[in-house]
Design a protein around this motif. Structure first.
Motif, PDB file in Angstrom:
ATOM      1  N   THR A  96       0.051  -6.153   4.134  1.00  0.00           N
ATOM      2  CA  THR A  96       0.949  -7.227   4.537  1.00  0.00           C
ATOM      3  C   THR A  96       1.991  -6.654   5.482  1.00  0.00           C
ATOM      4  N   LEU A  97       2.544  -7.515   6.310  1.00  0.00           N
ATOM      5  CA  LEU A  97       3.559  -7.099   7.276  1.00  0.00           C
ATOM      6  C   LEU A  97       4.886  -7.772   7.000  1.00  0.00           C
ATOM      7  N   ASP A  98       5.948  -7.001   7.202  1.00  0.00           N
ATOM      8  CA  ASP A  98       7.311  -7.511   7.217  1.00  0.00           C
ATOM      9  C   ASP A  98       7.961  -6.886   8.444  1.00  0.00           C
ATOM     10  N   LYS A  99       7.948  -7.635   9.544  1.00  0.00           N
ATOM     11  CA  LYS A  99       8.384  -7.138  10.855  1.00  0.00           C
ATOM     12  C   LYS A  99       7.534  -5.931  11.234  1.00  0.00           C
ATOM     13  N   ASP A 100       8.115  -4.735  11.363  1.00  0.00           N
ATOM     14  CA  ASP A 100       7.362  -3.538  11.747  1.00  0.00           C
ATOM     15  C   ASP A 100       6.992  -2.665  10.559  1.00  0.00           C
ATOM     16  N   THR A 101       7.054  -3.208   9.366  1.00  0.00           N
ATOM     17  CA  THR A 101       6.692  -2.450   8.175  1.00  0.00           C
ATOM     18  C   THR A 101       5.412  -3.025   7.580  1.00  0.00           C
ATOM     19  N   ALA A 102       4.427  -2.137   7.381  1.00  0.00           N
ATOM     20  CA  ALA A 102       3.176  -2.534   6.745  1.00  0.00           C
ATOM     21  C   ALA A 102       3.181  -2.014   5.311  1.00  0.00           C
ATOM     22  N   MET A 103       2.795  -2.860   4.387  1.00  0.00           N
ATOM     23  CA  MET A 103       2.677  -2.479   2.983  1.00  0.00           C
ATOM     24  C   MET A 103       1.192  -2.478   2.625  1.00  0.00           C
ATOM     25  N   VAL A 104       0.662  -1.295   2.317  1.00  0.00           N
ATOM     26  CA  VAL A 104      -0.726  -1.159   1.882  1.00  0.00           C
ATOM     27  C   VAL A 104      -0.731  -1.159   0.360  1.00  0.00           C
ATOM     28  N   THR A 105      -1.489  -2.064  -0.224  1.00  0.00           N
ATOM     29  CA  THR A 105      -1.596  -2.172  -1.676  1.00  0.00           C
ATOM     30  C   THR A 105      -3.060  -2.039  -2.078  1.00  0.00           C
ATOM     31  N   PHE A 106      -3.349  -1.044  -2.902  1.00  0.00           N
ATOM     32  CA  PHE A 106      -4.703  -0.872  -3.422  1.00  0.00           C
ATOM     33  C   PHE A 106      -4.850  -1.735  -4.664  1.00  0.00           C
ATOM     34  N   THR A 107      -5.898  -2.557  -4.677  1.00  0.00           N
ATOM     35  CA  THR A 107      -6.084  -3.511  -5.767  1.00  0.00           C
ATOM     36  C   THR A 107      -7.237  -3.127  -6.697  1.00  0.00           C
ATOM     37  N   SER A 108      -8.028  -2.136  -6.330  1.00  0.00           N
ATOM     38  CA  SER A 108      -9.159  -1.705  -7.167  1.00  0.00           C
ATOM     39  C   SER A 108      -8.676  -0.850  -8.328  1.00  0.00           C
ATOM     40  N   PRO A 109      -9.243  -1.062  -9.513  1.00  0.00           N
ATOM     41  CA  PRO A 109      -8.894  -0.203 -10.648  1.00  0.00           C
ATOM     42  C   PRO A 109      -9.248   1.263 -10.382  1.00  0.00           C
ATOM     43  N   GLY A 110     -10.259   1.514  -9.550  1.00  0.00           N
ATOM     44  CA  GLY A 110     -10.668   2.879  -9.236  1.00  0.00           C
ATOM     45  C   GLY A 110      -9.614   3.692  -8.524  1.00  0.00           C
ATOM     46  N   TRP A 111      -8.606   3.033  -7.942  1.00  0.00           N
ATOM     47  CA  TRP A 111      -7.544   3.759  -7.260  1.00  0.00           C
ATOM     48  C   TRP A 111      -6.767   4.654  -8.230  1.00  0.00           C
ATOM     49  N   ARG A 112      -6.716   4.273  -9.494  1.00  0.00           N
ATOM     50  CA  ARG A 112      -5.965   5.053 -10.496  1.00  0.00           C
ATOM     51  C   ARG A 112      -6.497   6.478 -10.654  1.00  0.00           C
ATOM     52  N   GLU A 113      -7.733   6.727 -10.212  1.00  0.00           N
ATOM     53  CA  GLU A 113      -8.270   8.094 -10.232  1.00  0.00           C
ATOM     54  C   GLU A 113      -7.497   9.007  -9.281  1.00  0.00           C
ATOM     55  N   TYR A 114      -6.836   8.413  -8.291  1.00  0.00           N
ATOM     56  CA  TYR A 114      -6.141   9.194  -7.270  1.00  0.00           C
ATOM     57  C   TYR A 114      -4.633   9.189  -7.445  1.00  0.00           C
ATOM     58  N   SER A 115      -4.093   8.070  -7.892  1.00  0.00           N
ATOM     59  CA  SER A 115      -2.639   7.980  -7.997  1.00  0.00           C
ATOM     60  C   SER A 115      -2.240   6.825  -8.915  1.00  0.00           C
ATOM     61  N   SER A 116      -1.091   6.992  -9.567  1.00  0.00           N
ATOM     62  CA  SER A 116      -0.553   5.895 -10.376  1.00  0.00           C
ATOM     63  C   SER A 116       0.233   4.924  -9.501  1.00  0.00           C
ATOM     64  N   ILE A 117       0.491   5.319  -8.262  1.00  0.00           N
ATOM     65  CA  ILE A 117       1.189   4.458  -7.296  1.00  0.00           C
ATOM     66  C   ILE A 117       0.124   3.728  -6.484  1.00  0.00           C
ATOM     67  N   ASN A 118       0.259   2.411  -6.364  1.00  0.00           N
ATOM     68  CA  ASN A 118      -0.749   1.674  -5.603  1.00  0.00           C
ATOM     69  C   ASN A 118      -0.199   0.984  -4.353  1.00  0.00           C
ATOM     70  N   GLU A 119       1.089   1.162  -4.048  1.00  0.00           N
ATOM     71  CA  GLU A 119       1.690   0.572  -2.837  1.00  0.00           C
ATOM     72  C   GLU A 119       2.303   1.661  -1.974  1.00  0.00           C
ATOM     73  N   TYR A 120       2.028   1.567  -0.669  1.00  0.00           N
ATOM     74  CA  TYR A 120       2.521   2.554   0.287  1.00  0.00           C
ATOM     75  C   TYR A 120       3.052   1.831   1.520  1.00  0.00           C
ATOM     76  N   LYS A 121       4.214   2.288   2.015  1.00  0.00           N
ATOM     77  CA  LYS A 121       4.854   1.673   3.186  1.00  0.00           C
ATOM     78  C   LYS A 121       4.637   2.528   4.421  1.00  0.00           C
ATOM     79  N   TYR A 122       4.439   1.825   5.546  1.00  0.00           N
ATOM     80  CA  TYR A 122       4.266   2.473   6.838  1.00  0.00           C
ATOM     81  C   TYR A 122       5.093   1.719   7.878  1.00  0.00           C
ATOM     82  N   ARG A 123       5.636   2.464   8.848  1.00  0.00           N
ATOM     83  CA  ARG A 123       6.456   1.881   9.914  1.00  0.00           C
ATOM     84  C   ARG A 123       5.663   1.902  11.218  1.00  0.00           C
TER      85      ARG A 123
END
Length: 131
Positions: A96-123
């Motif tokens: 999703t976008l909020d102006k120049d910020t993109a929020m990446v959200t992993f929705t698959s349960p399999g993501w938990r194998e890599y991290s307990s955090i599922n949201e990441y921000k990018y500019r």
């Protein structure tokens, strides 16, 4: 004379629709571009709209994972994507976008194998993706 009037009337009525369609097709895509992560300030997200209307997505998360085969499409105001995890399984998520910020959200349960955090921000740093 009536035929000429009918042709002119059709051109007059159709031209604004054609011009509006051309303007809308030439507008820049909001998602396409290069994004840096907030923590390391390095390019970690690239999104490029393909000619078929789908999006090519590459996501990097520092010292965790680099996902380079993401494919997404716009759905309900967000970019919905799937990509292949390092273990070969599919991961799903949204951007999703909020102006120049993109929020990446992993929705698959399999993501938990890599991290307990599922949201990441990018500019966003550029509207032009690398080739």
């Amino acid at each position: 004379m009536r035929i000429l009037y009918s042709i002119l009337l059709c051109i007059t009525l159709a031209l604004p629709v054609f011009v509006c369609a051309q303007v809308n097709n030439s507008m820049p895509d909001m998602y396409t571009g290069i994004y840096n992560d907030f923590d390391m300030n390095e390019t970690s997200l690239e999104i490029q709209k393909r000619q078929d209307g789908l999006y090519k997505i590459q996501i990097g998360i520092f010292r965790l994972v680099f996902l380079d085969d993401g494919i997404g499409k716009l759905k309900n105001g967000r970019l919905v994507f799937s990509t292949t995890a390092p273990n070969g399984k599919k991961l799903n998520g949204t951007i999703t976008l909020d102006k120049d910020t993109a929020m990446v959200t992993f929705t698959s349960p399999g993501w938990r194998e890599y991290s307990s955090i599922n949201e990441y921000k990018y500019r966003k740093t550029s509207a032009v993706p690398k080739n």
